[in-house]
Design an enzyme around this catalytic site. Structure first.
Site, PDB file in Angstrom:
ATOM      1  N   ASP A   1       0.835  -1.203   0.000  1.00  0.00           N
ATOM      2  CA  ASP A   1       0.000   0.000   0.000  1.00  0.00           C
ATOM      3  C   ASP A   1       0.869   1.252   0.000  1.00  0.00           C
ATOM      4  OD1 ASP A   1      -2.610   1.376   2.164  1.00  0.00           O
ATOM      5  OD2 ASP A   1      -2.350   1.433  -0.025  1.00  0.00           O
TER       6      ASP A   1
ATOM      7  N   LYS B   1       2.914   3.461  -5.684  1.00  0.00           N
ATOM      8  CA  LYS B   1       2.331   2.484  -6.627  1.00  0.00           C
ATOM      9  C   LYS B   1       3.367   1.999  -7.633  1.00  0.00           C
ATOM     10  CE  LYS B   1      -0.790   3.428  -3.950  1.00  0.00           C
ATOM     11  NZ  LYS B   1      -0.744   2.620  -2.705  1.00  0.00           N
TER      12      LYS B   1
ATOM     13  N   ASP C   1      -3.162  -3.010  -2.599  1.00  0.00           N
ATOM     14  CA  ASP C   1      -4.208  -1.996  -2.654  1.00  0.00           C
ATOM     15  C   ASP C   1      -4.035  -1.130  -3.907  1.00  0.00           C
ATOM     16  OD1 ASP C   1      -5.229   0.898  -0.685  1.00  0.00           O
ATOM     17  OD2 ASP C   1      -6.419  -0.521  -1.849  1.00  0.00           O
ATOM     18  N   ASN C   2      -5.120  -0.494  -4.356  1.00  0.00           N
ATOM     19  CA  ASN C   2      -5.078   0.535  -5.402  1.00  0.00           C
ATOM     20  C   ASN C   2      -4.661   0.055  -6.776  1.00  0.00           C
ATOM     21  OD1 ASN C   2      -3.555   2.077  -2.719  1.00  0.00           O
ATOM     22  ND2 ASN C   2      -5.602   2.721  -3.396  1.00  0.00           N
TER      23      ASN C   2
ATOM     24  N   GLU D   1     -11.288   4.261  -1.333  1.00  0.00           N
ATOM     25  CA  GLU D   1     -11.764   4.536   0.024  1.00  0.00           C
ATOM     26  C   GLU D   1     -12.659   5.778   0.092  1.00  0.00           C
ATOM     27  OE1 GLU D   1      -8.633   3.752  -0.740  1.00  0.00           O
ATOM     28  OE2 GLU D   1      -7.231   5.328  -0.211  1.00  0.00           O
TER      29      GLU D   1
HETATM   30  N1  LIG Z   1       8.048   2.158   2.924  1.00  0.00           N
HETATM   31  C1  LIG Z   1       7.800   2.898   1.836  1.00  0.00           C
HETATM   32  N2  LIG Z   1       8.561   2.779   0.754  1.00  0.00           N
HETATM   33  C2  LIG Z   1       8.308   3.567  -0.306  1.00  0.00           C
HETATM   34  N3  LIG Z   1       7.369   4.515  -0.352  1.00  0.00           N
HETATM   35  C3  LIG Z   1       6.609   4.671   0.728  1.00  0.00           C
HETATM   36  C4  LIG Z   1       6.757   3.872   1.839  1.00  0.00           C
HETATM   37  N4  LIG Z   1       5.870   4.262   2.772  1.00  0.00           N
HETATM   38  C5  LIG Z   1       5.166   5.273   2.229  1.00  0.00           C
HETATM   39  N5  LIG Z   1       5.624   5.547   1.034  1.00  0.00           N
HETATM   40  C6  LIG Z   1       5.221   6.685   0.246  1.00  0.00           C
HETATM   41  C7  LIG Z   1       3.847   6.555  -0.344  1.00  0.00           C
HETATM   42  O1  LIG Z   1       2.876   6.341   0.690  1.00  0.00           O
HETATM   43  C8  LIG Z   1       1.561   6.533   0.315  1.00  0.00           C
HETATM   44  C9  LIG Z   1       1.179   5.513  -0.776  1.00  0.00           C
HETATM   45  N6  LIG Z   1      -0.273   5.460  -0.994  1.00  0.00           N
HETATM   46  C10 LIG Z   1      -0.848   6.233  -1.925  1.00  0.00           C
HETATM   47  O2  LIG Z   1      -0.188   7.027  -2.579  1.00  0.00           O
HETATM   48  C11 LIG Z   1      -2.338   6.143  -2.113  1.00  0.00           C
HETATM   49  C12 LIG Z   1      -2.972   7.147  -2.850  1.00  0.00           C
HETATM   50  C13 LIG Z   1      -4.366   7.115  -3.041  1.00  0.00           C
HETATM   51  C14 LIG Z   1      -5.027   8.174  -3.847  1.00  0.00           C
HETATM   52  C15 LIG Z   1      -4.619   9.507  -3.744  1.00  0.00           C
HETATM   53  C16 LIG Z   1      -5.250  10.485  -4.495  1.00  0.00           C
HETATM   54  C17 LIG Z   1      -6.313  10.156  -5.337  1.00  0.00           C
HETATM   55  F1  LIG Z   1      -6.949  11.128  -6.039  1.00  0.00           F
HETATM   56  C18 LIG Z   1      -6.734   8.842  -5.446  1.00  0.00           C
HETATM   57  C19 LIG Z   1      -6.092   7.847  -4.698  1.00  0.00           C
HETATM   58  C20 LIG Z   1      -5.129   6.096  -2.460  1.00  0.00           C
HETATM   59  C21 LIG Z   1      -4.497   5.103  -1.725  1.00  0.00           C
HETATM   60  O3  LIG Z   1      -5.210   4.090  -1.142  1.00  0.00           O
HETATM   61  C22 LIG Z   1      -3.102   5.109  -1.543  1.00  0.00           C
HETATM   62  O4  LIG Z   1      -2.529   4.092  -0.832  1.00  0.00           O
HETATM   63 MG   LIG Z   2      -3.935   2.504  -0.567  1.00  0.00          MG
END
Ligand SMILES: Nc1ncnc2c1ncn2CCOCCNC(=O)c1cc(-c2ccc(F)cc2)cc(O)c1O
Ligand SMILES: [Mg+2]
Length: 214
Positions: free
Chosen positions: A141, A144, A169-170, A199
């Site tokens: 999660d 992406k 997810d996603n 969500e």
């Molecule tokens: N350990 C690691 N290693 C690397 N990178 C890492 C990390 N830990 C964190 N990060 C950084 C990224 O963390 C957040 C990732 N999640 C999302 O970006 C996300 C975005 C939406 C979304 C946003 C806007 C819309 F319009 C529509 C959907 C929905 C979701 O359910 C999402 O999960």
């Molecule tokens: Mg997500």
């Protein structure tokens, strides 16, 4: 200075949830996201699918990439048998700070090891640092565009065993097309798509469950 959305989410948990009660923490976050501010937690609809997969796998070792505020961490940890090893990895220090407090508020801090760092840096070190051989369940999660490189790291470092389950997810929104193409076409995985919604919205999204065949 202005508070962050994770900090406001934490305040809502401290105000509306019961300390030591994971269900009330989950409900308080969902209420906040539906009535105050949208946030990128896996949410209640996809969360129920997550619950059912975790319950079905009943894992002894769990990895979550992308803790964010700890919503899915709490959902997963509340279902685990005693003695399960659960590692969650968060890149953003501010998110990790809030997640620690939300996980602790739910009373689940002893079940979870929260590690700050980027998945790509951490995965190669997990065996050495945490004495894990393979993961029974992995929840993806995080960024992406890291899903595909990271599943390849899991294979390269021998972190998957026959029967390991990955849940992503996603896979529709924001979308992980290269990851989907890989797990759906690789003979080493059996994949299944669980349709749902982004969500707290009516936008199409879903979870992809992939069983590693060894
Ligand atoms: N350990 C690691 N290693 C690397 N990178 C890492 C990390 N830990 C964190 N990060 C950084 C990224 O963390 C957040 C990732 N999640 C999302 O970006 C996300 C975005 C939406 C979304 C946003 C806007 C819309 F319009 C529509 C959907 C929905 C979701 O359910 C999402 O999960
Ligand atoms: Mg997500």
């Amino acid at each position: 200075t202005r508070s962050t959305r994770p900090q406001r989410m934490l305040k809502a948990v401290q105000k509306n949830a019961i300390r030591g009660n994971p269900e009330s923490v989950i409900s308080a976050i969902d209420y906040f996201c539906k009535h105050s501010e949208w946030a990128m937690n896996v949410g209640d609809e996809k969360g129920c699918i997550l619950d059912s997969v975790v319950t079905e796998v009943d894992p002894s070792t769990v990895l979550e990439l992308g803790t964010y505020c700890g919503y899915s961490t709490v959902r997963i940890a509340r279902l685990l048998s005693p003695g399960t090893k659960f590692i969650t990895v968060e890149f953003n220090p501010a998110s990790a700070e809030v997640a620690r407090k939300i996980i602790a508020y739910a009373g689940l801090q002893d079940k979870v090891t929260l590690v700050e760092g980027a998945s790509g840096d951490l995965i190669p070190q997990i065996k050495k640092l945490y004495g894990i051989t393979t993961f029974d369940f992995i929840f993806l999660d995080h960024w992406k565009d890291r899903y595909l490189p990271d599943i390849k790291l899991f294979e390269e470092y021998g972190l998957l065993g026959k029967g390991s389950v990955l849940l992503a997810d996603n896979v529709i929104c924001p979308g992980t097309p290269e990851y989907l193409e890989y797990v759906r076409n690789s003979p080493r995985y059996e994949s299944r798509y669980y349709p749902s919604h982004l969500e707290y919205t009516k936008v199409e999204d879903g979870l992809e469950k992939s069983l590693f065949l060894g």
